[in-house]
Motif scaffolding. Structure first.
Motif, mmCIF file in Angstrom:
data_model
loop_
_atom_site.group_PDB
_atom_site.id
_atom_site.type_symbol
_atom_site.label_atom_id
_atom_site.label_comp_id
_atom_site.label_asym_id
_atom_site.label_seq_id
_atom_site.Cartn_x
_atom_site.Cartn_y
_atom_site.Cartn_z
ATOM 1 N N LEU A 153 5.638 -7.212 -0.277
ATOM 2 C CA LEU A 153 6.486 -8.172 -0.973
ATOM 3 C C LEU A 153 5.997 -8.264 -2.418
ATOM 4 O O LEU A 153 4.852 -8.644 -2.663
ATOM 5 N N TYR A 154 6.854 -7.905 -3.368
ATOM 6 C CA TYR A 154 6.446 -7.836 -4.775
ATOM 7 C C TYR A 154 6.857 -9.105 -5.523
ATOM 8 O O TYR A 154 7.991 -9.575 -5.387
ATOM 9 N N ASP A 166 -1.956 -10.371 3.317
ATOM 10 C CA ASP A 166 -2.957 -10.138 2.273
ATOM 11 C C ASP A 166 -2.334 -10.292 0.892
ATOM 12 O O ASP A 166 -1.337 -9.616 0.569
ATOM 13 N N GLY A 167 -2.918 -11.186 0.085
ATOM 14 C CA GLY A 167 -2.430 -11.428 -1.266
ATOM 15 C C GLY A 167 -3.194 -10.616 -2.302
ATOM 16 O O GLY A 167 -4.421 -10.499 -2.235
ATOM 17 N N HIS A 168 -2.463 -10.067 -3.287
ATOM 18 C CA HIS A 168 -3.055 -9.254 -4.355
ATOM 19 C C HIS A 168 -2.394 -9.611 -5.688
ATOM 20 O O HIS A 168 -1.258 -10.107 -5.716
ATOM 21 N N THR A 169 -3.079 -9.331 -6.785
ATOM 22 C CA THR A 169 -2.512 -9.533 -8.120
ATOM 23 C C THR A 169 -2.779 -8.299 -8.980
ATOM 24 O O THR A 169 -3.527 -7.393 -8.583
ATOM 25 N N ASP A 170 -2.190 -8.300 -10.189
ATOM 26 C CA ASP A 170 -2.580 -7.301 -11.178
ATOM 27 C C ASP A 170 -3.841 -7.799 -11.895
ATOM 28 O O ASP A 170 -4.426 -8.814 -11.511
ATOM 29 N N ARG A 188 -8.749 -7.136 -6.882
ATOM 30 C CA ARG A 188 -9.798 -6.245 -6.410
ATOM 31 C C ARG A 188 -9.285 -4.913 -5.866
ATOM 32 O O ARG A 188 -9.967 -3.885 -5.986
ATOM 33 N N TYR A 189 -8.121 -4.887 -5.240
ATOM 34 C CA TYR A 189 -7.634 -3.674 -4.588
ATOM 35 C C TYR A 189 -6.275 -3.223 -5.156
ATOM 36 O O TYR A 189 -5.249 -3.357 -4.508
ATOM 37 N N PRO A 190 -6.247 -2.676 -6.361
ATOM 38 C CA PRO A 190 -4.974 -2.195 -6.907
ATOM 39 C C PRO A 190 -4.501 -0.939 -6.178
ATOM 40 O O PRO A 190 -5.314 -0.134 -5.709
ATOM 41 N N ALA A 199 3.356 -4.109 -11.660
ATOM 42 C CA ALA A 199 4.374 -4.654 -10.759
ATOM 43 C C ALA A 199 4.069 -4.294 -9.300
ATOM 44 O O ALA A 199 4.285 -5.105 -8.391
ATOM 45 N N ARG A 200 3.536 -3.115 -9.052
ATOM 46 C CA ARG A 200 3.183 -2.714 -7.683
ATOM 47 C C ARG A 200 1.952 -3.454 -7.172
ATOM 48 O O ARG A 200 1.797 -3.659 -5.964
ATOM 49 N N ASN A 201 1.090 -3.852 -8.084
ATOM 50 C CA ASN A 201 -0.139 -4.550 -7.679
ATOM 51 C C ASN A 201 0.086 -6.031 -7.389
ATOM 52 O O ASN A 201 -0.688 -6.643 -6.648
ATOM 53 N N ARG A 202 1.141 -6.615 -7.960
ATOM 54 C CA ARG A 202 1.454 -8.036 -7.699
ATOM 55 C C ARG A 202 2.208 -8.123 -6.370
ATOM 56 O O ARG A 202 3.434 -8.136 -6.333
#
Length: 322
Positions: A183-184, A220-224, A265-267, A278-281
């Motif tokens: 989910l972006y 799992d949540g990720h950001t740029d 941490r995990y791009p 955009a893919r990392n968010r």
């Protein structure tokens, strides 16, 4: 004298014309069977001494066609597909056969797979009352003529109508398509999920409604990398909790959900480009079914699926799957 007889039979066998091999149904034994569920629609045709010819459409996918053989029959190479008016339809009319095209075929129990274009053409011919034949030499006799697998149109229309009814009730997506969903998110903070993200989650919820083997949701949540690392860690937590809250409000038990957050941490792409950021968010939702879980989660305490920060249970091995 014995040598003379042996020589006679050898000469006779060599002089005999090669015989064509045909796999088909008799008029009174031909049958098509429709198999229906919200996960998959099938049209199956059993051919004596060969196996099955199957049209299939899975949830979220386009139609296709394949052969399931009891044993290897055809030689690997290129098979011809033809269509013709069956002889029983008009015995006095000369048989007319038209070439539909050619497709790769291989030896083995799954020799032929065709895409939706082929599948739709073949179903259209069978609906018109025509036979469809698949032709290629047998692998075990290089001198034989082309072997033929004939698909009869007898009984096809009735089963085809049930197949079309099944298509209307298919789920929007299948487990293989949804078991790892990304989910972006747009840049910055947000208080609610966008309509597009809600629609993605609704596909998962529709699957869960019909698949009683689904039990665990790993979120799992990720950001740029834009901004402060600590703030990004908190932002990834907020986004993961938004997804978790949406699922719980729509009936997913809390002890089925594990949420984790990782910040930047995990791009999965370079943060040096707009598209990469955009893919990392993203928030990823990974589904597990009962047979894939070693130990089923225990219900009850909320800390069974407690939110876990990057510094506690979010290991690199976990994140690499996201």
């Amino acid at each position: 004298m014995r040598d003379i007889w042996v020589g006679f039979w050898v000469c006779l066998l060599v002089s005999l014309p090669a015989q064509a091999v045909t796999y088909s149904n008799h008029i009174n034994t031909s049958e098509w069977e429709a198999r229906s569920s919200v996960f998959e629609c099938r049209l199956e045709h059993t051919v004596p001494y060969y196996g099955k010819a199957v049209f299939r459409t899975r949830a979220g996918e386009r139609s296709g066609f394949f052969l399931s053989a009891k044993a290897s029959r055809f030689k690997a190479g290129e098979a011809k597909l033809t269509t013709r008016i069956p002889v029983w339809f008009n015995p006095n009319e000369e048989e007319r056969e038209s070439l539909m095209g050619a497709a790769p075929i291989k030896q083995g129990k799954w020799p032929l797979w065709l895409d939706t274009t082929w599948a739709e053409r073949m179903m259209a011919e069978l609906s018109e009352g025509n036979e469809v034949a698949i032709k290629q030499k047998v692998w075990f006799n290089s001198e034989a003529e082309e072997a033929e697998l004939a698909l009869s149109s007898i009984g096809f229309k009735k089963a085809y109508r049930r197949y079309l009814d099944c298509l209307a009730g298919l789920l929007p997506a299948n487990f293989d398509q949804l078991k790892r969903t990304a989910l972006y998110f747009e840049p910055g903070e947000t208080d609610e999920l966008s309509p597009g993200l809600q629609r993605q989650l609704d596909k998962i919820l529709a699957l869960v409604k019909h698949d009683n083997k689904l039990r665990m949701f790993y979120i799992d949540g990720h950001t740029d990398s834009n901004g402060d690392r600590a703030e990004n860690l908190e932002l990834s937590k907020t986004r993961a909790e938004l997804v978790s809250t949406y699922l719980k409000r729509r009936g997913i038990p809390e002890d089925w959900i594990v949420i984790r957050w990782h910040g930047e941490r995990y791009p999965v792409a370079s943060n040096a480009t707009v598209n990469g950021r955009a893919r990392n968010r993203r928030v990823t939702v990974r589904l597990e079914r009962i047979e894939e879980i070693d130990v089923l989660p225990l219900g009850g305490k909320s800390d069974t699926a407690a939110a876990v920060g990057d510094g506690q249970r979010a290991h690199a091995g976990d994140a690499n799957e996201q």
